[in-house]
Design a protein around this motif. Structure first.
Motif, PDB file in Angstrom:
ATOM      1  N   ARG A 104      40.092  38.855  48.651  1.00 20.44           N
ATOM      2  CA  ARG A 104      39.885  39.595  47.406  1.00 20.44           C
ATOM      3  C   ARG A 104      40.211  38.750  46.174  1.00 20.44           C
ATOM      4  O   ARG A 104      39.505  38.809  45.158  1.00 20.44           O
ATOM      5  CB  ARG A 104      40.752  40.862  47.431  1.00 20.44           C
ATOM      6  N   SER A 105      41.267  37.959  46.220  1.00 15.25           N
ATOM      7  CA  SER A 105      41.677  37.185  45.046  1.00 15.25           C
ATOM      8  C   SER A 105      40.596  36.206  44.608  1.00 15.25           C
ATOM      9  O   SER A 105      40.416  35.963  43.399  1.00 15.25           O
ATOM     10  CB  SER A 105      42.990  36.444  45.321  1.00 15.25           C
ATOM     11  N   ASP A 108      38.000  38.199  42.737  1.00 15.04           N
ATOM     12  CA  ASP A 108      38.501  38.494  41.391  1.00 15.04           C
ATOM     13  C   ASP A 108      38.320  37.299  40.462  1.00 15.04           C
ATOM     14  O   ASP A 108      37.935  37.449  39.291  1.00 15.04           O
ATOM     15  CB  ASP A 108      39.988  38.868  41.448  1.00 15.04           C
ATOM     16  N   ASN A 157      35.120  44.216  48.717  1.00 16.62           N
ATOM     17  CA  ASN A 157      35.899  43.416  47.771  1.00 16.62           C
ATOM     18  C   ASN A 157      35.124  43.186  46.468  1.00 16.62           C
ATOM     19  O   ASN A 157      35.705  43.209  45.376  1.00 16.62           O
ATOM     20  CB  ASN A 157      36.270  42.065  48.396  1.00 16.62           C
ATOM     21  N   ALA A 161      36.334  44.595  42.811  1.00 20.20           N
ATOM     22  CA  ALA A 161      36.601  43.644  41.736  1.00 20.20           C
ATOM     23  C   ALA A 161      35.721  43.885  40.513  1.00 20.20           C
ATOM     24  O   ALA A 161      36.124  43.580  39.389  1.00 20.20           O
ATOM     25  CB  ALA A 161      36.400  42.213  42.237  1.00 20.20           C
ATOM     26  N   SER A 162      34.533  44.424  40.700  1.00 21.56           N
ATOM     27  CA  SER A 162      33.568  44.512  39.599  1.00 21.56           C
ATOM     28  C   SER A 162      33.442  45.889  38.960  1.00 21.56           C
ATOM     29  O   SER A 162      33.158  45.990  37.758  1.00 21.56           O
ATOM     30  CB  SER A 162      32.186  44.064  40.086  1.00 21.56           C
TER      31      SER A 162
END
Length: 213
Positions: A104-105, A108, A157, A161-162
């Motif tokens: 996930r990072s 991001d 993910n 994030a979006s």
């Protein structure tokens, strides 16, 4: 008496008539087609999996229409230099980045770097995902889990994030870019069982989301 199987000359449309009719074809106004009064708008894309066959084609199509693209490669397979080689014909119109959609990072980081670089994001295309060809029972746990981590959780993910960014914008109804997900899920075969399972429930942008994901 007319010969059987032959069309009378009077019933054969002329080339001039055909061309005249075709030249009058226009898109309906509801499509908001480009025109001198409505020039095409420059869009900003983020394309995950831009180094794959589908992603690279989508990216080049967007770039050929003078759009701006963040071309995202796979951090565990690609290098920035290989992305640059693929899109060298479009200088200053693309931003090469690397990402692992399972983490996930890194997703991001791609979203934030794209916003910082272009100032906005209009469309996100998820062209990641893959299939291990073979019967489900012939694949080990690693192969099956990795397909789910990429095809299902990778898409999740990207949405996580979006969507917070897109929900802050006042835009029209989203255009969900998940055609490949659905096609893979509905045209299955025994050799792609794990792929179909991971794609069948792939997350999509919820209704009324002010974005194009």
């Amino acid at each position: 008496m007319e010969d059987e199987g032959k069309i009378p000359p009077s019933r054969i449309p002329s080339y001039k008539t055909t061309m005249t009719s075709a030249s009058k074809l226009q898109l309906p106004s509801s499509c908001n087609p480009p025109s001198p009064q409505n020039p095409p708008q420059e869009l900003v894309w983020v394309i995950f999996g831009a180094t794959g066959h589908i992603g690279r084609s989508v990216a080049k199509a967007a770039l050929s229409h003078n759009d701006l693209v963040t071309t995202v490669g796979r951090s565990h397979e690609d290098k920035l230099t290989s992305i640059q080689d693929s899109f060298r014909a479009y200088p200053d119109c693309y931003l090469p980045l690397l990402c692992d959609v399972r983490v996930r990072s890194t997703v991001d980081d791609v979203i934030q770097q794209s916003i910082n670089h272009w100032g906005r994001i209009d469309i996100i295309a998820n062209c990641t995902g893959y299939s291990v060809i073979g019967a489900c029972e012939d694949q080990d746990d690693y192969d099956i889990r990795n397909q789910f981590e990429t095809n299902f959780f990778g898409a999740l993910n990207i949405l996580h994030a979006s969507l917070p960014y897109f929900r802050t914008l006042k835009k029209d109804q989203p255009e969900a870019n998940n055609n490949y997900h659905r096609a893979a899920a509905t045209s299955s075969s025994a050799a792609h069982a794990a792929l179909s399972a991971s794609r069948a429930w792939a997350p999509t942008a919820p209704p009324n989301t002010p974005s194009k994901v």
